[in-house]
Design a protein around this motif. Structure first.
Motif, PDB file in Angstrom:
ATOM      1  N   ALA A 103      -7.965  87.940 -14.076  1.00 37.08           N
ATOM      2  CA  ALA A 103      -8.516  87.136 -12.950  1.00 37.08           C
ATOM      3  C   ALA A 103      -9.724  87.536 -12.404  1.00 37.08           C
ATOM      4  CB  ALA A 103      -7.273  87.377 -11.873  1.00 37.08           C
ATOM      5  N   VAL A 153     -10.138  81.411  -7.191  1.00 35.96           N
ATOM      6  CA  VAL A 153      -9.635  82.795  -8.065  1.00 35.96           C
ATOM      7  C   VAL A 153      -9.248  81.873  -9.431  1.00 35.96           C
ATOM      8  CG1 VAL A 153      -7.716  84.403  -8.866  1.00 35.96           C
ATOM      9  CG2 VAL A 153      -8.612  84.059  -6.423  1.00 35.96           C
ATOM     10  N   ILE A 169     -11.428  88.776  -4.958  1.00 41.67           N
ATOM     11  CA  ILE A 169      -9.939  89.051  -4.770  1.00 41.67           C
ATOM     12  C   ILE A 169      -9.923  90.572  -3.892  1.00 41.67           C
ATOM     13  CG2 ILE A 169      -7.786  90.064  -6.051  1.00 41.67           C
ATOM     14  CD1 ILE A 169      -8.915  88.337  -8.375  1.00 41.67           C
ATOM     15  N   ASN A 212      -8.007  93.767 -12.622  1.00 39.19           N
ATOM     16  CA  ASN A 212      -7.286  92.540 -12.268  1.00 39.19           C
ATOM     17  C   ASN A 212      -6.797  91.635 -13.668  1.00 39.19           C
ATOM     18  OD1 ASN A 212      -7.245  92.648  -9.653  1.00 39.19           O
ATOM     19  ND2 ASN A 212      -9.139  91.916  -9.314  1.00 39.19           N
ATOM     20  N   ILE A 230      -7.533  86.617  -1.573  1.00 35.98           N
ATOM     21  CA  ILE A 230      -8.933  86.803  -1.486  1.00 35.98           C
ATOM     22  C   ILE A 230      -9.543  87.053  -0.026  1.00 35.98           C
ATOM     23  CG2 ILE A 230      -9.004  85.015  -3.180  1.00 35.98           C
ATOM     24  CD1 ILE A 230     -10.089  82.949  -1.030  1.00 35.98           C
ATOM     25  N   GLY A 233     -12.822  86.283  -9.251  1.00 31.88           N
ATOM     26  CA  GLY A 233     -13.062  85.862  -7.978  1.00 31.88           C
ATOM     27  C   GLY A 233     -12.892  86.814  -6.810  1.00 31.88           C
TER      28      GLY A 233
END
Length: 126
Positions: free
Chosen positions: A23, A1, A27, A75, A100, A25
């Motif tokens: 953010a 992340v 997630i 996010n 994650i 990734g």
């Protein structure tokens, strides 16, 4: 992340700035997000935090001046800073914790994370 912060800069006393932290990734779940700051020669301190449900918490020094918010679809966490004072000068960093998600073979796994963004400098000076 990865957390990418932006929005810092130079502002005069009494002015405003808005910080953003996005953010990215894999997630699966984002829990609390927050902003911390560290002034030269001082320890890092929590400025404000917000839970996934929207409950907020502020340092006494910024109450009624700063507002933290988040966009769960992106996010992203924001920090609206009004009535800035010279003592607000610091490097501001965002933090997030959550989970994650990933596949290992055909099995889906979740793993907790706690991530920091790079700092963004806020300077309040005339």
């Amino acid at each position: 992340v990865q957390l990418q912060a932006s929005g810092g800069g130079l502002v005069q006393p009494g002015g405003s700035l808005r910080l953003s932290c996005a953010a990215s990734g894999s997630i699966a779940r984002m829990n609390a997000m927050g902003w911390y700051r560290q002034a030269p020669g001082k320890q890092r301190e929590l400025v404000a935090s917000i839970t996934s449900g929207g409950t907020t918490n502020y340092a006494d020094s910024v109450k009624d001046r700063f507002t933290i918010s988040r966009d769960n679809t992106k996010n992203t966490v924001y920090l609206q800073m009004n009535s800035l004072k010279p003592e607000d000068t610091a490097t501001y960093s965002c933090n997030a914790d959550g989970q994650i998600g990933y596949y290992r073979g055909s099995v889906y796994h979740r793993q907790t994370f706690n991530a920091w963004g790079q700092g963004t400098l806020v300077t309040v000076s005339s």
